[in-house]
Design a protein around this motif. Structure first.
Motif, PDB file in Angstrom:
ATOM      1  N   THR A  30     -14.340   2.566   3.473  1.00 45.14           N
ATOM      2  CA  THR A  30     -14.972   3.502   2.545  1.00 45.14           C
ATOM      3  C   THR A  30     -16.358   3.933   3.010  1.00 45.14           C
ATOM      4  O   THR A  30     -16.755   5.098   2.844  1.00 45.14           O
ATOM      5  CB  THR A  30     -15.071   2.850   1.150  1.00 45.14           C
ATOM      6  OG1 THR A  30     -13.788   2.315   0.811  1.00 45.14           O
ATOM      7  CG2 THR A  30     -15.507   3.856   0.104  1.00 45.14           C
ATOM      8  N   GLU A  74     -16.847   7.217   5.011  1.00 40.99           N
ATOM      9  CA  GLU A  74     -16.345   8.512   4.537  1.00 40.99           C
ATOM     10  C   GLU A  74     -17.397   9.609   4.543  1.00 40.99           C
ATOM     11  O   GLU A  74     -17.084  10.770   4.703  1.00 40.99           O
ATOM     12  CB  GLU A  74     -15.711   8.343   3.145  1.00 40.99           C
ATOM     13  CG  GLU A  74     -14.424   7.521   3.235  1.00 40.99           C
ATOM     14  CD  GLU A  74     -13.786   7.236   1.888  1.00 40.99           C
ATOM     15  OE1 GLU A  74     -14.420   7.528   0.838  1.00 40.99           O
ATOM     16  OE2 GLU A  74     -12.657   6.714   1.875  1.00 40.99           O
ATOM     17  N   THR A  98      -8.313   6.655   7.378  1.00 41.12           N
ATOM     18  CA  THR A  98      -8.322   7.487   6.168  1.00 41.12           C
ATOM     19  C   THR A  98      -7.128   8.444   6.242  1.00 41.12           C
ATOM     20  O   THR A  98      -6.913   9.072   7.270  1.00 41.12           O
ATOM     21  CB  THR A  98      -9.643   8.287   6.105  1.00 41.12           C
ATOM     22  OG1 THR A  98     -10.718   7.352   6.021  1.00 41.12           O
ATOM     23  CG2 THR A  98      -9.675   9.226   4.916  1.00 41.12           C
ATOM     24  N   LEU A 140      -9.821  10.633   0.401  1.00 40.84           N
ATOM     25  CA  LEU A 140     -10.775   9.521   0.412  1.00 40.84           C
ATOM     26  C   LEU A 140     -10.297   8.381  -0.481  1.00 40.84           C
ATOM     27  O   LEU A 140      -9.346   8.527  -1.267  1.00 40.84           O
ATOM     28  CB  LEU A 140     -12.159  10.015  -0.030  1.00 40.84           C
ATOM     29  CG  LEU A 140     -12.729  11.192   0.788  1.00 40.84           C
ATOM     30  CD1 LEU A 140     -14.154  11.482   0.354  1.00 40.84           C
ATOM     31  CD2 LEU A 140     -12.669  10.912   2.283  1.00 40.84           C
ATOM     32  N   THR A 141     -10.989   7.257  -0.387  1.00 39.91           N
ATOM     33  CA  THR A 141     -10.576   6.044  -1.108  1.00 39.91           C
ATOM     34  C   THR A 141     -10.511   6.267  -2.618  1.00 39.91           C
ATOM     35  O   THR A 141      -9.649   5.729  -3.303  1.00 39.91           O
ATOM     36  CB  THR A 141     -11.572   4.899  -0.812  1.00 39.91           C
ATOM     37  OG1 THR A 141     -11.864   4.911   0.581  1.00 39.91           O
ATOM     38  CG2 THR A 141     -10.987   3.560  -1.182  1.00 39.91           C
ATOM     39  N   ASP A 142     -11.441   7.086  -3.150  1.00 41.29           N
ATOM     40  CA  ASP A 142     -11.454   7.306  -4.605  1.00 41.29           C
ATOM     41  C   ASP A 142     -10.476   8.399  -5.025  1.00 41.29           C
ATOM     42  O   ASP A 142     -10.469   8.824  -6.185  1.00 41.29           O
ATOM     43  CB  ASP A 142     -12.870   7.635  -5.079  1.00 41.29           C
ATOM     44  CG  ASP A 142     -13.380   8.981  -4.552  1.00 41.29           C
ATOM     45  OD1 ASP A 142     -12.611   9.677  -3.829  1.00 41.29           O
ATOM     46  OD2 ASP A 142     -14.534   9.333  -4.847  1.00 41.29           O
ATOM     47  N   ARG A 164      -9.330  -0.125   3.962  1.00 36.38           N
ATOM     48  CA  ARG A 164     -10.011   1.173   3.964  1.00 36.38           C
ATOM     49  C   ARG A 164     -11.488   1.002   4.299  1.00 36.38           C
ATOM     50  O   ARG A 164     -12.141   0.086   3.800  1.00 36.38           O
ATOM     51  CB  ARG A 164      -9.863   1.854   2.590  1.00 36.38           C
ATOM     52  CG  ARG A 164      -8.426   2.173   2.233  1.00 36.38           C
ATOM     53  CD  ARG A 164      -7.819   3.221   3.164  1.00 36.38           C
ATOM     54  NE  ARG A 164      -8.506   4.479   3.060  1.00 36.38           N
ATOM     55  CZ  ARG A 164      -8.175   5.448   2.201  1.00 36.38           C
ATOM     56  NH1 ARG A 164      -7.141   5.285   1.404  1.00 36.38           N
ATOM     57  NH2 ARG A 164      -8.858   6.568   2.151  1.00 36.38           N
TER      58      ARG A 164
END
Ligand code: FE2
Length: 389
Positions: free
Chosen positions: A167, A170, A125, A103-105, A165
């Motif tokens: 986000t 997600e 992703t 994921l983005t984080d 992205r």
């Protein structure tokens, strides 16, 4: 004025181009076409795009925006880490493995799948597929909207190598663990939101009698996507009501054995197309072709369908209207063919099929079966039908 752009690698006339067809030709893997395909019988070849093996499935009823990939991971194999600006709904045909999503984080989710799992990775992703077995291959299909994305942007870098992205797509961490959120609505519109269903065969459906005797269904939202999925089931001795709609619904058999019958309005009954299916097969009803799905076996028959245009984001007004009125009769302005309005041959052939396997019809409370039983007796008498005891 110099009308030939010498900086381009190709000098062909830039006219009536189809970037998806060009991309297909460049893949160098088999392309299977037709009404439907037994994906477990398809040969695959090494595919640079995934670094595993693959084939492309281009069915007659795929429409302009959707195609199916067949992924074949050798024992111990994996795909390269990927991420792309097209959506993809995976259905596991055979084998066991896992998918890792980043994921983005930076959070990583890994979920393990086996036959009949359904999953989707949020748009663009990063993810990677792994075959978890050192002895068996893993085969997965994926329904994609890559044709739409390449036709729209005709820029490979935008679609395949894009840093943006999404986000917001997600979803909950539970969505990667096989859990989800049920939103009850009316029958045929209940939705299950998730990114991963571990086993579609065991997945809980809800009653939808208006689509057929004993019919059940669940609409599925995956990865907050525009790609659609649903699962439907027909009990033993039954079949769903006929209907017709636009192209791009791809039907994947999950459990049991069935067949479907297809025809265009006004077509002679002897020209109806019949298509038999079980797990591993995919077929796509072509544009506005009537079709009925029958359970011809001794166990409940279940299938999943994928398409472009979800219950959350229908994408087109036609799809939205279809989802709003997906059990409205033809005579009321809808696209559903009630049992009493279908061609005589549909129920006749169904009863003959059931007799072959020794299954009793459960349709008697919807259809007066006496004329059909009489017709079958007459066919046996004049020798036009022989059904093994
Ligand atoms: Fe359909």
């Amino acid at each position: 004025m110099n009308v030939t752009d010498k900086t381009k690698p190709e000098t062909r006339d830039r006219f009536l181009l189809n970037p998806y067809t060009d991309w297909t030709a460049a893949q160098g893997i088999p392309v299977y076409e037709g009404f439907g395909v037994d994906m477990l019988a398809c040969e695959t070849q090494p595919w640079d795009f995934t670094e595993a093996n693959g084939a492309l499935i281009h069915l007659n009823g795929r429409g302009d925006y959707v195609s199916v990939f067949l992924h074949d991971l050798p024992p111990g194999g994996k795909t390269r880490p990927m991420g792309h600006c097209f959506e993809e709904i995976f259905y596991v045909l055979e084998g066991h493995g896992s998918t890792r999503v980043t994921l983005t984080d930076g959070t990583e989710h890994t979920f393990e799948w086996g036959p009949k799992a359904l999953f989707s990775v949020p748009l663009n992703t990063p993810y990677q597929l792994f075959n978890g077995s050192g002895r068996e291959v893993a085969k997965l299909s994926s329904t994609t909207n890559l044709p739409m994305m390449l036709k729209l942007f005709h820029n490979d870098a935008f679609v395949f190598d894009n840093p943006f992205r999404f986000t917001e797509r997600e979803g909950l961490s539970e969505f990667y663990q096989g859990e989800g959120v049920l939103t009850p609505r009316t029958p045929g519109r209940h939705t299950w939101e998730t990114n991963f269903i571990a086993d579609l065969e065991q997945f809980e459906l809800r009653e939808w009698e208006a689509r057929g005797k004993g019919c059940s269904n669940m609409m599925i939202i995956m990865a907050d996507g525009t790609m659609h999925a649903h699962a439907s089931e027909m009990p033993v001795g039954t079949y769903k009501k006929g209907h017709r709609h636009g192209p791009d619904f791809h039907v994947f058999c999950v459990r049991g054995e069935g067949y479907s019958v297809f025809w265009y309005e006004g077509e002679e009954e002897e020209n109806y197309e019949r298509f038999d299916w079980k797990h591993g097969w995919v077929f796509a009803p072509p544009e506005q072709m009537f079709h009925l799905h029958f359970n011809k076996g001794k166990e409940p028959c279940r299938y999943a369908a994928t398409a472009l245009g979800s219950l959350r984001y229908p994408f087109s007004d036609v799809k939205e209207a279809g989802f709003r009125g997906n059990d409205v009769s033809f005579k009321d302005g809808g696209a559903q063919l009630e049992y009493q309005d279908q061609p005589f041959r549909c129920h006749l052939d169904f009863l003959i099929e059931l007799e072959k396997v020794g299954v009793k019809s459960e349709m008697g409370d919807y259809i007066d079966e006496a004329p059909y039983i009489k017709a079958i007796a007459a066919m046996k008498k004049d020798g036009t039908l022989s059904v093994p005891a």
